[in-house]
Design an enzyme around this catalytic site. Structure first.
Site, mmCIF file in Angstrom:
data_model
loop_
_atom_site.group_PDB
_atom_site.id
_atom_site.type_symbol
_atom_site.label_atom_id
_atom_site.label_comp_id
_atom_site.label_asym_id
_atom_site.label_seq_id
_atom_site.Cartn_x
_atom_site.Cartn_y
_atom_site.Cartn_z
ATOM 1 N N CYS A 75 -12.162 -3.805 10.170
ATOM 2 C CA CYS A 75 -11.117 -4.766 9.807
ATOM 3 C C CYS A 75 -10.315 -4.247 8.610
ATOM 4 C CB CYS A 75 -11.722 -6.114 9.455
ATOM 5 S SG CYS A 75 -12.449 -6.993 10.843
ATOM 6 N N LEU A 76 -9.127 -4.788 8.454
ATOM 7 C CA LEU A 76 -8.231 -4.347 7.393
ATOM 8 C C LEU A 76 -7.820 -5.537 6.542
ATOM 9 C CD1 LEU A 76 -6.752 -1.733 6.462
ATOM 10 C CD2 LEU A 76 -4.786 -2.548 7.767
#
Length: 172
Positions: A38-39
């Site tokens: 995830c970012l």
């Protein structure tokens, strides 16, 4: 804590979970835990001290059926939604800057080509460039998870690695 457009269920102080977006201001702290592929996308306007944090799970939501209901799920739609909410609450579009963290490729799957983490990073950078938002700091890639804390008033992004060293980095 004054938060705008907070997703339902986000407690105070604001934790920004997977696929969520939160916009706030001043010395509030927005936190995302457990970033693997995830970012975390932090946008902020240093003039108004309004900023936001998204915890994007996938790169591209333009073709997804639910991207309008859950824009925080995708890197590109999360950036658009954050920027829109910030401007609606007084931020100046032309002053907004970005910082990103996460996008690790913790597992290798040869059949998929680039990992989800790398694709999230590319999608975010492409969208920021398309919108003319400068990317001023990044802490991405690698093979370890991260936790981030973001303060909209200062634009400070603190990144803690989930590896053995527990290294902490701060991007002002």
């Amino acid at each position: 804590m004054k938060t705008y457009g907070t997703e339902p269920g986000i407690p105070s102080p604001a934790r920004v979970g997977i696929s969520e977006i939160t916009v706030s201001e001043g010395d509030d702290t927005l936190t995302s835990y457990g970033l693997g592929s995830c970012l975390a996308i932090a946008l902020y306007d240093p003039e108004t001290e309004i900023g936001g944090l998204a915890h994007a799970m996938l790169p591209d939501g333009d073709a997804a059926e639910n991207s309008d209901r859950k824009p925080g799920k995708y890197a590109n739609t999360a950036i658009r939604a954050l920027l829109r909410r910030m401007v609606e609450n007084g931020a100046s579009y032309t002053s907004v800057e970005a910082k990103i963290a996460g996008g690790s490729d913790m597992f290798e799957f040869d059949s998929f080509g680039d990992g989800v983490g790398q694709r999230n990073v590319v999608a975010a950078k492409d969208e920021l460039e398309r919108l003319g938002v400068p990317l001023v700091a990044e802490d991405v890639g690698g093979e370890t998870g991260r936790t981030v804390e973001f303060t909209p008033g200062t634009g400070a992004l603190v990144v803690r690695s989930a590896n053995e060293s527990g290294e902490t980095r701060k991007y002002d």
